[in-house]
Enzyme design. Structure first.
Site, mmCIF file in Angstrom:
data_model
loop_
_atom_site.group_PDB
_atom_site.id
_atom_site.type_symbol
_atom_site.label_atom_id
_atom_site.label_comp_id
_atom_site.label_asym_id
_atom_site.label_seq_id
_atom_site.Cartn_x
_atom_site.Cartn_y
_atom_site.Cartn_z
ATOM 1 N N ASN A 9 -4.303 -46.851 -10.600
ATOM 2 C CA ASN A 9 -4.501 -47.500 -11.896
ATOM 3 C C ASN A 9 -3.140 -48.007 -12.359
ATOM 4 O O ASN A 9 -2.283 -47.215 -12.736
ATOM 5 C CB ASN A 9 -5.079 -46.471 -12.882
ATOM 6 C CG ASN A 9 -5.136 -46.988 -14.302
ATOM 7 O OD1 ASN A 9 -4.985 -48.186 -14.552
ATOM 8 N ND2 ASN A 9 -5.361 -46.088 -15.252
ATOM 9 N N LYS A 11 -2.434 -49.745 -14.906
ATOM 10 C CA LYS A 11 -2.322 -49.794 -16.372
ATOM 11 C C LYS A 11 -1.711 -51.131 -16.839
ATOM 12 O O LYS A 11 -1.983 -52.162 -16.258
ATOM 13 C CB LYS A 11 -1.510 -48.591 -16.880
ATOM 14 C CG LYS A 11 -2.062 -47.258 -16.363
ATOM 15 C CD LYS A 11 -1.502 -46.083 -17.109
ATOM 16 C CE LYS A 11 -1.991 -44.801 -16.436
ATOM 17 N NZ LYS A 11 -1.725 -43.621 -17.207
ATOM 18 N N HIS A 95 -11.568 -44.244 -19.416
ATOM 19 C CA HIS A 95 -10.237 -43.655 -19.223
ATOM 20 C C HIS A 95 -9.777 -43.037 -20.553
ATOM 21 O O HIS A 95 -10.047 -43.579 -21.623
ATOM 22 C CB HIS A 95 -9.243 -44.726 -18.750
ATOM 23 C CG HIS A 95 -7.951 -44.133 -18.280
ATOM 24 N ND1 HIS A 95 -6.967 -43.731 -19.151
ATOM 25 C CD2 HIS A 95 -7.496 -43.846 -17.035
ATOM 26 C CE1 HIS A 95 -5.951 -43.225 -18.453
ATOM 27 N NE2 HIS A 95 -6.253 -43.283 -17.164
ATOM 28 N N GLU A 97 -7.059 -43.059 -22.020
ATOM 29 C CA GLU A 97 -6.269 -43.950 -22.876
ATOM 30 C C GLU A 97 -7.191 -44.884 -23.661
ATOM 31 O O GLU A 97 -6.890 -45.265 -24.794
ATOM 32 C CB GLU A 97 -5.234 -44.718 -22.028
ATOM 33 C CG GLU A 97 -4.113 -43.773 -21.603
ATOM 34 C CD GLU A 97 -3.405 -44.139 -20.322
ATOM 35 O OE1 GLU A 97 -3.550 -45.276 -19.833
ATOM 36 O OE2 GLU A 97 -2.686 -43.268 -19.795
ATOM 37 N N GLU A 167 -9.780 -35.991 -15.365
ATOM 38 C CA GLU A 167 -8.382 -36.220 -15.733
ATOM 39 C C GLU A 167 -8.065 -35.461 -17.017
ATOM 40 O O GLU A 167 -8.328 -35.969 -18.121
ATOM 41 C CB GLU A 167 -8.136 -37.709 -15.964
ATOM 42 C CG GLU A 167 -8.425 -38.568 -14.758
ATOM 43 C CD GLU A 167 -7.650 -39.869 -14.824
ATOM 44 O OE1 GLU A 167 -6.806 -40.080 -13.953
ATOM 45 O OE2 GLU A 167 -7.863 -40.650 -15.769
ATOM 46 N N GLY A 173 0.433 -38.745 -16.993
ATOM 47 C CA GLY A 173 1.737 -39.346 -17.271
ATOM 48 C C GLY A 173 2.751 -38.370 -17.828
ATOM 49 O O GLY A 173 3.803 -38.774 -18.319
ATOM 50 N N SER A 213 -0.800 -36.889 -13.093
ATOM 51 C CA SER A 213 0.477 -36.629 -12.424
ATOM 52 C C SER A 213 0.321 -36.270 -10.949
ATOM 53 O O SER A 213 1.010 -35.390 -10.436
ATOM 54 C CB SER A 213 1.275 -35.551 -13.175
ATOM 55 O OG SER A 213 1.538 -35.986 -14.493
#
Ligand code: PEP
Length: 251
Positions: A9, A11, A95, A97, A167, A173, A213
């Site tokens: 991904n 991003k 996702h 985010e 996730e 991240g 990560s």
């Protein structure tokens, strides 16, 4: 046996030229290899360039999001019809985010999942708890609710085109990742939820990726776990060498 599936991904990183250069490097390095399913999801503006760079490669072209409608007055959105036109076959939905920075709800994610499947796409449905939720002991409750809501009204026959990405939000991240054992426990729990929603054999057949990560130095231990079938990779997918080490975890 479930086929390992590693997805990158990208991003909101990379211009079209930068994305094409990365895609070309991946395509040439993976030429002739066929064991692991591989996908990259560049930003929308780089889809065409990456499509060209991947021509003749087995790497799948993915998108990071899609609109709930196929066309219309939706300023700033990108439809599945446009994504198909750009060569996309797989779309990441829900996702964290999107959920946490842009307020996407389970109901909205489910509308996207159903439309993407109806339009013939493969879907990666992301689920995962926040740090607060983990510390509050409600990880299972959260991922069960997100999985059930995300797949509401999805027919069993379409599950072959769905991957779940677990996730944990606190691991994305941040450099902190769940231990392989902790991740596997949640994956096993999700498989149980899928068995309840559908049946045992559907649950056994479903690919569940881990994300958060993932790096060259932890992928092997993650992939040894019984219920971890692959990875959704953010940061480490932005460079050819780090992503290739993850894709080629079994070398
Ligand atoms: C992600 O973007 O889904 C992700 C897991 O990011 P990272 O690998 O950087 O934690």
């Amino acid at each position: 046996m479930r086929q390992p599936f590693i997805a990158g991904n990208w991003k909101m990183y990379k211009t079209a030229a930068e994305a094409a250069a990365l895609a070309s490097a991946l395509a040439s390095a993976l030429k002739g290899e066929s064991g692991t399913k591989v996908m990259v999801a560049p930003p929308f503006t780089a889809l065409q360039a990456v499509r060209e760079a991947l021509r003749g490669s087995r790497i799948l072209l993915g998108a990071q999001n899609a609109c709930t409608e196929l066309e219309g007055a939706h300023t700033g959105e990108i439809s599945l019809r446009m994504l198909r036109d750009a060569g996309v076959s797989l779309v990441i939905l829900g996702h964290s985010e999107r959920r946490h920075l842009y307020g996407e709800t389970d109901a909205l994610v489910n509308r996207k999942v159903r439309l993407a499947l109806a339009e013939g796409f493969e879907v990666i449905l992301c689920v995962g708890e926040t740090l607060e939720e983990r510390q509050g002991g409600i990880t299972e409750k959260v991922v069960e609710a997100q999985t059930a809501a995300g797949l509401a009204s999805v027919a069993g026959k379409d599950l072959a085109r769905v991957t779940i990405a677990y996730e944990p939000v606190w691991a994305i991240g941040t450099g902190k990742n769940a231990t392989p054992q902790d991740a596997d426990a949640v994956h096993r729990f999700i498989r149980g939820v899928l068995a309840q929603l559908y049946d045992e054999s559907a649950a056994r057949g479903m690919t569940i990726q881990y994300g958060g990560s993932v790096k060259a130095d932890n992928i092997r231990d993650l992939m040894k776990m019984e219920n971890i079938d692959g990875a959704l990779v953010g940061g480490a997918s932005l460079k050819a060498d780090t992503f290739l080490q993850i894709v080629q975890f079994d070398r």
